[in-house]
Design an enzyme around this catalytic site. Structure first.
Site, PDB file in Angstrom:
ATOM      1  N   CYS A 114       4.882  -4.419  -0.119  1.00 48.30           N
ATOM      2  CA  CYS A 114       3.994  -5.302  -0.884  1.00 48.30           C
ATOM      3  C   CYS A 114       4.329  -5.335  -2.374  1.00 48.30           C
ATOM      4  O   CYS A 114       4.033  -6.306  -3.065  1.00 48.30           O
ATOM      5  CB  CYS A 114       2.545  -4.872  -0.694  1.00 48.30           C
ATOM      6  SG  CYS A 114       2.012  -4.899   1.031  1.00 48.30           S
ATOM      7  N   HIS A 262      -1.239  -8.829  -5.869  1.00 46.63           N
ATOM      8  CA  HIS A 262      -0.724  -8.954  -4.512  1.00 46.63           C
ATOM      9  C   HIS A 262      -1.874  -9.335  -3.593  1.00 46.63           C
ATOM     10  O   HIS A 262      -2.964  -8.762  -3.663  1.00 46.63           O
ATOM     11  CB  HIS A 262      -0.103  -7.635  -4.059  1.00 46.63           C
ATOM     12  CG  HIS A 262       0.068  -7.530  -2.580  1.00 46.63           C
ATOM     13  ND1 HIS A 262       0.769  -8.470  -1.856  1.00 46.63           N
ATOM     14  CD2 HIS A 262      -0.391  -6.613  -1.680  1.00 46.63           C
ATOM     15  CE1 HIS A 262       0.740  -8.132  -0.575  1.00 46.63           C
ATOM     16  NE2 HIS A 262       0.046  -7.009  -0.446  1.00 46.63           N
ATOM     17  N   ASN A 292      -1.828 -12.211   4.094  1.00 48.16           N
ATOM     18  CA  ASN A 292      -0.999 -11.266   3.342  1.00 48.16           C
ATOM     19  C   ASN A 292       0.464 -11.516   3.711  1.00 48.16           C
ATOM     20  O   ASN A 292       0.885 -11.210   4.825  1.00 48.16           O
ATOM     21  CB  ASN A 292      -1.420  -9.840   3.697  1.00 48.16           C
ATOM     22  CG  ASN A 292      -0.608  -8.779   2.966  1.00 48.16           C
ATOM     23  OD1 ASN A 292       0.446  -9.060   2.405  1.00 48.16           O
ATOM     24  ND2 ASN A 292      -1.098  -7.549   2.981  1.00 48.16           N
TER      25      ASN A 292
END
Length: 335
Positions: A114, A262, A292
């Site tokens: 991430c 993020h 995501n």
């Protein structure tokens, strides 16, 4: 000494929209359950045969290069961030170089999950600051849908992730008041197994063992996540690294024009927004639409924010990420 600046942005997501209601037809979940825990309403999944990690990265990169005004021959280096490469090896950087028909420039692959885009941005920034390169193509692309356990067993993880790619051209900037002011990178491997895909791997179960066991209940090659533990660590590390970046540049929270976190979980973003007392106009979220997308989430969000006119010359941007590893990172940018 130079600074580096973002000179072009692009993103690509597959056309195939998968809503929460779509997922509820194949696993025991619901739109209400997913939105309450993640904020996600829908995500994009590739249609097999139409896209790959590399092809999505190529599509995003072409847009970024066109917007930068550069030609392919002016690209000096590639940095490609992903956790979902087309092959176990080689990484997708060389495949991108081939598909874009770039010169035989170097291609570096980044595997920081991430935080991957900010890690890649930091690497590009250092190469440009030292004068080694002038224009670097940074790409983050993730194809996650084909590697998820789309059953009741995997629902707590599989509803979160989507596919997509973002790209940025990082170029030399002689005005030292502009561009990437600083990047800050961290890791804590003690908690690596709390969010991971454990197999196949040379240190654990390799493909030969998986095939030999032929165990239909083997979950080692699906993502696993200790959700509550990840959430608790994320909100702490997000706050720490944002403050670190601000302090390094003698900035206050009030100086932030736009925070792009993020897109892990809307609840995490909202927690950070409340902690720093930022307005809705100071934080950009698009996880509701895309889920995501791991390393690709920040460049996708950054590009969308720019396309919507939310970023203007002179703005102070904060990019921040936390994820598997554990790794976390921040970049402070003067647009």
């Amino acid at each position: 000494m130079y600074h580096s600046k973002i000179n072009g942005l692009g993103f690509y997501v597959p056309n195939n929209i998968v809503t929460n209601d779509d997922l509820s037809k194949i696993m025991d979940t619901s739109d209400e359950w997913i939105q309450e825990r993640t904020g996600i309403k829908e995500r994009r999944h590739i249609i097999r045969g139409e896209d790959t990690t590399t092809s999505m990265g190529v599509k995003a990169a072409k847009i970024a290069i066109e917007r930068s005004g550069l030609t392919n021959d002016e690209i000096d280096f590639i940095v490609f961030a992903t956790i979902s490469p087309d092959y176990y090896f080689p990484g997708p950087g060389v495949a991108l170089q081939k598909e874009l028909e770039l010169k035989t420039i170097g291609a570096l692959d980044i595997r920081n999950q991430c935080s991957g885009f900010i890690y890649a941005l930091s690497v590009a920034d250092q190469y440009i600051k030292t004068g080694m390169y002038k224009n670097i193509l940074v790409v983050a692309s993730e194809l996650q849908s084909l590697g998820l356990d789309m059953t009741d067993r995997g629902r707590s993880v599989s509803v979160i992730f989507g596919d997509g790619a973002g790209a940025a051209i990082i170029s030399r900037e002689t005005d030292l008041t502009k561009g990437i002011l600083s990047t800050h990178l961290h890791s804590e491997g003690e908690h690596a197994a709390e969010l991971a895909v454990l197999a196949p791997g040379m240190g654990g179960r390799w493909i030969t063992e998986i095939i030999a066991d032929n165990d239909p209940n083997d979950e080692s090659y699906y993502p696993v996540m200790n959700g509550q533990f990840v959430f608790k660590n994320a909100v702490v590390r997000f706050s720490e690294v944002i403050n670190e970046g601000l302090q390094a540049n003698n900035l206050e929270v009030s100086d932030i024009d736009l925070l792009i976190p993020h897109q892990a979980n809307l609840r995490i973003s909202q927690f950070i927004q409340q902690k720093f007392k930022l307005t809705d106009d100071q934080v950009f979220n698009n996880i509701q639409k895309y889920g995501n997308t791991t390393a690709a989430s920040i460049p996708i969000a950054l590009t969308e924010a720019w396309e919507q006119g939310k970023i203007k010359s002179g703005d102070t941007l904060v990019l921040a990420a936390f994820g598997s590893g554990f790794t976390w990172a921040c970049a402070i940018i003067k647009w």
